[in-house]
Design an enzyme around this catalytic site. Structure first.
Site, mmCIF file in Angstrom:
data_model
loop_
_atom_site.group_PDB
_atom_site.id
_atom_site.type_symbol
_atom_site.label_atom_id
_atom_site.label_comp_id
_atom_site.label_asym_id
_atom_site.label_seq_id
_atom_site.Cartn_x
_atom_site.Cartn_y
_atom_site.Cartn_z
ATOM 1 N N TYR A 165 32.125 46.391 41.030
ATOM 2 C CA TYR A 165 31.955 45.021 39.553
ATOM 3 C C TYR A 165 30.727 44.733 39.830
ATOM 4 O O TYR A 165 29.832 44.310 39.679
ATOM 5 C CB TYR A 165 33.276 43.662 39.772
ATOM 6 C CG TYR A 165 34.346 44.000 39.555
ATOM 7 C CD1 TYR A 165 34.737 45.040 38.559
ATOM 8 C CD2 TYR A 165 35.378 42.911 39.649
ATOM 9 C CE1 TYR A 165 36.471 45.148 38.679
ATOM 10 C CE2 TYR A 165 36.415 42.505 39.344
ATOM 11 C CZ TYR A 165 37.020 44.122 39.100
ATOM 12 O OH TYR A 165 38.176 44.138 38.238
ATOM 13 N N GLN A 192 48.732 44.416 41.582
ATOM 14 C CA GLN A 192 47.622 44.170 40.662
ATOM 15 C C GLN A 192 47.590 45.378 39.828
ATOM 16 O O GLN A 192 46.520 46.071 39.118
ATOM 17 C CB GLN A 192 45.748 43.896 40.749
ATOM 18 C CG GLN A 192 45.132 42.888 39.781
ATOM 19 C CD GLN A 192 43.822 42.675 40.839
ATOM 20 O OE1 GLN A 192 43.126 43.202 39.477
ATOM 21 N NE2 GLN A 192 43.758 41.973 41.391
ATOM 22 N N SER A 212 44.041 40.432 33.120
ATOM 23 C CA SER A 212 43.981 39.990 31.404
ATOM 24 C C SER A 212 44.912 39.419 31.009
ATOM 25 O O SER A 212 45.614 39.807 30.226
ATOM 26 C CB SER A 212 43.944 41.623 31.110
ATOM 27 O OG SER A 212 42.571 42.109 32.038
ATOM 28 N N PRO A 213 45.137 38.309 31.803
ATOM 29 C CA PRO A 213 46.361 37.000 30.947
ATOM 30 C C PRO A 213 46.197 36.625 29.759
ATOM 31 O O PRO A 213 47.034 36.451 28.509
ATOM 32 C CB PRO A 213 45.963 35.958 32.048
ATOM 33 C CG PRO A 213 44.629 36.075 32.291
ATOM 34 C CD PRO A 213 44.641 37.446 32.800
ATOM 35 N N LYS A 257 39.386 35.231 34.503
ATOM 36 C CA LYS A 257 38.368 34.439 34.580
ATOM 37 C C LYS A 257 37.759 34.185 33.413
ATOM 38 O O LYS A 257 37.553 34.075 32.215
ATOM 39 C CB LYS A 257 37.490 36.381 34.299
ATOM 40 C CG LYS A 257 35.782 36.705 34.116
ATOM 41 C CD LYS A 257 35.531 37.068 32.307
ATOM 42 C CE LYS A 257 34.181 37.131 32.834
ATOM 43 N NZ LYS A 257 33.383 36.957 30.890
ATOM 44 N N ARG A 270 35.398 26.279 30.607
ATOM 45 C CA ARG A 270 36.738 27.238 30.065
ATOM 46 C C ARG A 270 37.129 27.357 31.461
ATOM 47 O O ARG A 270 38.673 27.310 31.948
ATOM 48 C CB ARG A 270 36.454 28.447 29.296
ATOM 49 C CG ARG A 270 35.966 28.276 28.170
ATOM 50 C CD ARG A 270 36.054 29.192 26.692
ATOM 51 N NE ARG A 270 34.815 30.525 27.071
ATOM 52 C CZ ARG A 270 33.821 30.662 27.670
ATOM 53 N NH1 ARG A 270 33.190 29.382 25.992
ATOM 54 N NH2 ARG A 270 32.469 30.621 26.820
HETATM 55 N N1 LIG Z 1 42.085 45.631 38.993
HETATM 56 C C1 LIG Z 1 42.167 45.585 37.492
HETATM 57 O O1 LIG Z 1 41.541 47.432 37.144
HETATM 58 C C2 LIG Z 1 41.514 44.790 36.845
HETATM 59 C C3 LIG Z 1 41.047 44.999 35.135
HETATM 60 C C4 LIG Z 1 41.032 44.097 34.646
HETATM 61 C C5 LIG Z 1 40.607 42.498 35.158
HETATM 62 N N2 LIG Z 1 40.832 42.437 36.319
HETATM 63 C C6 LIG Z 1 40.666 41.140 37.097
HETATM 64 O O2 LIG Z 1 41.160 40.231 36.030
HETATM 65 C C7 LIG Z 1 40.377 39.538 35.604
HETATM 66 C C8 LIG Z 1 40.750 38.566 34.595
HETATM 67 O O3 LIG Z 1 40.762 39.749 33.487
HETATM 68 P P1 LIG Z 1 40.345 40.123 32.470
HETATM 69 O O4 LIG Z 1 38.434 39.360 32.418
HETATM 70 O O5 LIG Z 1 39.770 41.055 31.761
HETATM 71 O O6 LIG Z 1 40.749 38.710 31.354
HETATM 72 P P2 LIG Z 1 41.185 37.666 30.788
HETATM 73 O O7 LIG Z 1 40.903 36.694 31.426
HETATM 74 O O8 LIG Z 1 41.949 37.812 30.020
HETATM 75 O O9 LIG Z 1 39.827 37.273 29.468
HETATM 76 C C9 LIG Z 1 38.483 36.765 29.505
HETATM 77 C C10 LIG Z 1 37.830 37.313 28.720
HETATM 78 O O10 LIG Z 1 38.606 35.294 28.076
HETATM 79 C C11 LIG Z 1 37.839 34.232 27.910
HETATM 80 N N3 LIG Z 1 38.513 33.413 27.893
HETATM 81 C C12 LIG Z 1 38.154 33.000 28.941
HETATM 82 N N4 LIG Z 1 38.806 31.446 29.824
HETATM 83 C C13 LIG Z 1 38.818 31.085 28.121
HETATM 84 C C14 LIG Z 1 39.559 29.798 27.590
HETATM 85 N N5 LIG Z 1 39.760 28.671 28.313
HETATM 86 N N6 LIG Z 1 38.656 29.690 25.943
HETATM 87 C C15 LIG Z 1 38.026 30.820 25.076
HETATM 88 N N7 LIG Z 1 38.043 31.949 26.134
HETATM 89 C C16 LIG Z 1 38.261 31.991 27.537
HETATM 90 C C17 LIG Z 1 36.587 34.784 28.578
HETATM 91 O O11 LIG Z 1 35.206 34.470 28.044
HETATM 92 P P3 LIG Z 1 33.704 33.662 28.733
HETATM 93 O O12 LIG Z 1 33.668 34.493 29.707
HETATM 94 O O13 LIG Z 1 32.664 33.593 27.844
HETATM 95 O O14 LIG Z 1 34.673 32.141 28.734
HETATM 96 C C18 LIG Z 1 36.657 36.362 28.281
HETATM 97 O O15 LIG Z 1 35.717 37.203 26.963
HETATM 98 C C19 LIG Z 1 39.070 39.911 36.025
HETATM 99 O O16 LIG Z 1 37.904 39.440 36.039
HETATM 100 C C20 LIG Z 1 39.296 41.379 36.916
HETATM 101 O O17 LIG Z 1 37.977 39.801 38.366
HETATM 102 C C21 LIG Z 1 41.027 43.683 37.557
#
Ligand SMILES: NC(=O)c1ccc[n+]([C@@H]2O[C@H](COP(=O)([O-])OP(=O)(O)OC[C@H]3O[C@@H](n4cnc5c(N)ncnc54)[C@H](OP(=O)(O)O)[C@@H]3O)[C@@H](O)[C@H]2O)c1
Length: 290
Positions: free
Chosen positions: A52, A173, A200-201, A242, A248
């Site tokens: 990251y 994870q 990515s919930p 995230k 948010r």
């Molecule tokens: N181990 C792995 O391989 C792996 C892979 C993927 C992710 N991860 C970890 O998991 C975390 C979360 O996953 P992710 O970032 O892929 O996806 P996520 O948390 O499912 O979704 C993030 C997206 O949703 C938006 N969002 C967040 N809260 C919101 C709300 N209350 N209302 C409307 N939109 C909202 C965010 O936009 P804004 O930012 O504009 O609010 C962003 O575009 C990552 O940041 C990372 O730390 C790990």
């Protein structure tokens, strides 16, 4: 809202907050501000990774808050596929995590079950997984982290690891949400005592506009985003969510509102069933990595 309820013992003497703030794609000031906002909202766990490129920002944001607050924040980081070319390289990568964060990470994960620049069916992934795990076990012995685990490990990778490891992975994870419930992998992890952390919930945001998600959220009395975060928690898994926006992030933290757990679980299972014929994975897919 009780935060103490939402913790999990993942290794001897190590308790992890189940709701984590994710930092993928956050860098520099945006990352530092977002982490600061998350801590202010009540998040006690921050998820970062070598790939990251923001571990220094995460460390800086933690140091900027009161010492007694920053000291109890749980930090997860991950070793990148490009850092798995030898045991020495993996060991150096863990030292690098410590240096960039400016503190000992609580949990270090193997980010991906293979090394970079290799085809998925390469035999080299197996060796890379083995020596990277040895490096993590050594780092644990040397106090360079408090717990070790894996990420994106499929059943085959976990079975292989469990055959040769001296220290069992504390967590796996994985991508996890109502459209990709990973039922078999979760059941296996549970059966061998590996705690599941879902990432990515929100389906990276893609699930938020779905009418079935909105109906489920209304049923349990939360907004769609925290309702999806609660979906993962209600499956017994920890969760990483995230957002770059303070409002948010604040909304997402309401996922741990006091609600009737049985009622939420029932609604969450109905949502999963509603998506039964439409499974979708939004992130990278480790299933073909040999
Ligand atoms: N181990 C792995 O391989 C792996 C892979 C993927 C992710 N991860 C970890 O998991 C975390 C979360 O996953 P992710 O970032 O892929 O996806 P996520 O948390 O499912 O979704 C993030 C997206 O949703 C938006 N969002 C967040 N809260 C919101 C709300 N209350 N209302 C409307 N939109 C909202 C965010 O936009 P804004 O930012 O504009 O609010 C962003 O575009 C990552 O940041 C990372 O730390 C790990």
């Amino acid at each position: 809202m009780s935060t103490t309820k939402w913790t999990r013992a993942i290794a001897p003497g190590i308790t992890m907050p189940m709701l984590a703030f994710g930092t993928y794609r956050l860098r520099g000031e945006t990352c530092r501000d977002a982490v600061r906002d998350a801590l202010r909202c009540g998040f006690q766990h921050v998820d970062t990774a070598s790939v990251y490129g923001n571990e220094r920002d995460v460390g800086e944001a933690l140091r900027a808050c009161h010492r007694e607050v920053s000291e109890r924040i749980f930090v997860t980081s991950k070793i990148a596929p490009s850092e798995m070319r030898s045991e020495e390289e993996a060991a150096a990568a863990i030292a690098g995590v410590n240096e960039r964060l400016g503190r000992t990470p609580d949990l270090v994960l193997v980010h991906w079950p293979g090394r970079d620049k290799e085809s998925p069916d390469s035999e080299r992934h197996r060796d890379a997984r083995r020596w990277t795990w040895r490096a993590l076990e050594n780092a644990l012995k040397m106090g360079q982290c408090r717990a070790i685990g894996v990420s994106n490990y499929e059943l085959s990778h976990l079975r292989e690891l469990l055959q040769f490891c001296d220290v069992k992975p504390a967590v796996n994870q994985i991508e996890l949400h109502a459209r990709f419930p990973q039922t078999e992998l979760r059941a296996f992890c549970e059966s061998v005592g590996v705690h599941v952390v879902g990432y990515s919930p929100l389906g990276v945001g893609a699930l938020l506009d779905d009418d079935r998600v909105k109906a489920y959220a209304a049923t349990i009395g939360l907004r769609p985003a925290p309702a999806l975060v609660r979906w993962t928690l209600s499956m017994g898994a920890s969760v990483v969510v995230k957002s770059s926006a303070a409002e948010r992030t604040e909304e997402n933290f309401t996922a741990i509102s006091d609600l009737d757990d049985d009622f939420v679980h029932e609604a969450a299972e109905k949502l999963e069933t509603a998506f039964a014929s439409e499974r979708v994975k939004f992130c990278w897919n480790p299933s073909s990595v040999r």
